[in-house]
Design an enzyme around this catalytic site. Structure first.
Site, short mmCIF file in Angstrom:
data_model
loop_
_atom_site.label_atom_id
_atom_site.label_comp_id
_atom_site.label_asym_id
_atom_site.label_seq_id
_atom_site.Cartn_x
_atom_site.Cartn_y
_atom_site.Cartn_z
N ARG A 93 0.81 -1.22 0.00
CA ARG A 93 0.00 0.00 0.00
C ARG A 93 0.85 1.27 0.00
NH1 ARG A 93 -4.93 -1.37 4.10
NH2 ARG A 93 -3.46 -2.78 5.08
N GLN A 94 2.09 1.16 0.50
CA GLN A 94 2.96 2.35 0.49
C GLN A 94 3.77 2.30 -0.81
OE1 GLN A 94 2.72 4.79 2.74
NE2 GLN A 94 4.31 6.05 1.81
N LYS A 193 -14.80 5.78 -3.46
CA LYS A 193 -14.42 5.89 -2.04
C LYS A 193 -13.45 7.04 -1.83
CE LYS A 193 -11.50 2.84 0.11
NZ LYS A 193 -11.12 1.51 0.58
N SER A 223 -9.53 -4.59 6.67
CA SER A 223 -8.62 -4.25 7.77
C SER A 223 -9.45 -3.73 8.95
CB SER A 223 -7.61 -3.22 7.28
OG SER A 223 -6.76 -2.84 8.31
N THR A 224 -9.79 -2.45 8.97
CA THR A 224 -10.63 -1.95 10.07
C THR A 224 -12.10 -2.27 9.84
OG1 THR A 224 -11.06 0.17 8.98
CG2 THR A 224 -9.07 0.04 10.34
N GLY A 225 -12.45 -2.64 8.63
CA GLY A 225 -13.85 -2.94 8.29
C GLY A 225 -14.62 -1.70 7.87
N GLY A 226 -14.00 -0.52 7.98
CA GLY A 226 -14.68 0.74 7.67
C GLY A 226 -15.23 0.78 6.24
C1 R5P Z 1 -8.10 -0.22 -0.06
O1 R5P Z 1 -8.11 0.45 -1.05
C2 R5P Z 1 -8.37 -1.69 -0.03
O2 R5P Z 1 -8.75 -2.20 -1.27
C3 R5P Z 1 -9.41 -2.01 1.03
O3 R5P Z 1 -10.65 -1.45 0.64
C4 R5P Z 1 -8.98 -1.45 2.35
O4 R5P Z 1 -7.68 -1.83 2.66
C5 R5P Z 1 -9.94 -1.87 3.44
O5 R5P Z 1 -9.55 -1.24 4.62
P1 R5P Z 1 -10.55 -1.03 5.81
O6 R5P Z 1 -11.16 -2.36 6.12
O7 R5P Z 1 -9.69 -0.51 6.91
O8 R5P Z 1 -11.56 -0.02 5.37
#
Ligand code: R5P
Length: 296
Positions: A93-94, A193, A223-226
């Site tokens: 991601r980085q 998004k 990850s956080t589910g947000g």
């Molecule tokens: C980000 O662009 C990825 O494709 C996922 O949508 C993201 O990593 C999900 O992260 P989180 O569950 O924290 O919203």
């Protein structure tokens, strides 16, 4: 071909070896009293091709270092080729310097992986956003595989959704929404998004309307589910019927799963690239297929 799982992916390596009718190679890994890592390869690898599987998640620095020790040792012991599978590839991601002076971690990690003599690298549904092909970063052959068809098959087997609309929560997830839609022979759309912070996102619909439809949301990572929670809210607002969620990498920060389940979605599923309570689909067949091809 010998299949070896690094410390974090031993169970997955055993499944891959089983698929191929092989016995997975063994390692001894422990810590010295001062905290340093000890690794020993417990088989003769001289002249052999080795498929190494090591997912790099949750404690990425440690797991990356274990991989470096393992690959370097295999090469030093005379292995002919090291073909590496990193089912979850942290640091992807980085891939850009978002603020001046930031480390380009993706690039640094790939340089390290190359530096120990890795001959070829495979990832699964790697987070490729700004960098859209791993070959933009790796100088060794690199390939990105997908678990989406297997996840779609599992959703079909659960048999709860009727002619579902497949939804990707952001523009980048189109690649996975498309694959799932093809497998389930249905239509798809992606949302838009905006990331407001590490754990906060805003999700807006684009063209499809989920009113009266069953929906499958697909993404690479939870990850956080947000992201998923916001997508579910939009879909519920549109009047969607049943909603299921599938991701390749269930990283699942504390509370993420509960947060998603609280929205009332039917099921949340993921794969064993990251072992978790929702890892109901194994990526072993995807890896075994490539190992088979590499041994031909
Ligand atoms: C980000 O662009 C990825 O494709 C996922 O949508 C993201 O990593 C999900 O992260 P989180 O569950 O924290 O919203």
């Amino acid at each position: 071909m010998i299949v070896i799982g690094g410390p974090t992916s031993e169970p997955l390596a055993v499944k891959v070896a089983n698929e191929l009718g092989l016995v997975a190679g063994k390692l001894e890994v422990r810590r010295f009293p001062d905290g340093e890592k000890y690794l020993r390869v417990l088989m003769d690898v001289q002249g052999q091709d080795i498929a190494v599987i090591q997912s790099i998640h949750h404690t990425p620095d440690e797991l990356l270092f274990e991989y470096l020790l393992l690959a370097d040792t295999l090469k030093d012991l005379g292995a002919r080729r090291v073909i590496t599978f990193i089912p979850y590839f942290a640091y992807a991601r980085q891939d850009e310097r978002f603020k001046p002076g930031e480390a380009l971690s993706f690039k640094t990690v790939s340089k390290l992986i190359e530096s120990v003599g890795t001959d070829e690298v495979y990832t699964i549904d790697m987070h490729q956003h700004r960098v859209v092909k791993s070959s933009e970063v790796f100088r060794i052959p690199s390939h990105n595989l997908s678990a989406m068809p297997l996840l779609a098959d599992h959703i079909k087997k659960l048999g709860k959704l009727q002619n579902p609309l497949i939804v990707g929560p952001d523009a980048e997830s189109e690649q996975w929404a498309k694959l799932a839609a093809e497998r389930l022979r249905t239509d798809y759309d992606v949302f838009l998004k905006t990331r407001l912070g590490d754990a906060n996102v805003e999700v807006r619909p684009r063209k499809a309307n989920a009113s009266g439809r069953d929906v499958l949301i697909v993404d690479d990572i939870i990850s956080t589910g947000g992201t998923i929670v916001e997508a579910v809210k939009v879909l519920q607002g549109q009047g969607a019927k049943r909603i299921q969620v599938a991701c390749t990498h269930p990283i699942l920060a504390p509370g993420a799963l509960e947060k998603i389940r609280d929205t009332g979605v039917e099921d949340v599923i993921g794969t064993d690239t990251v072992p978790s309570p929702i890892s109901v689909v194994t990526v072993a067949p995807v890896i075994a297929d490539q190992v088979r091809k590499a041994s031909e």
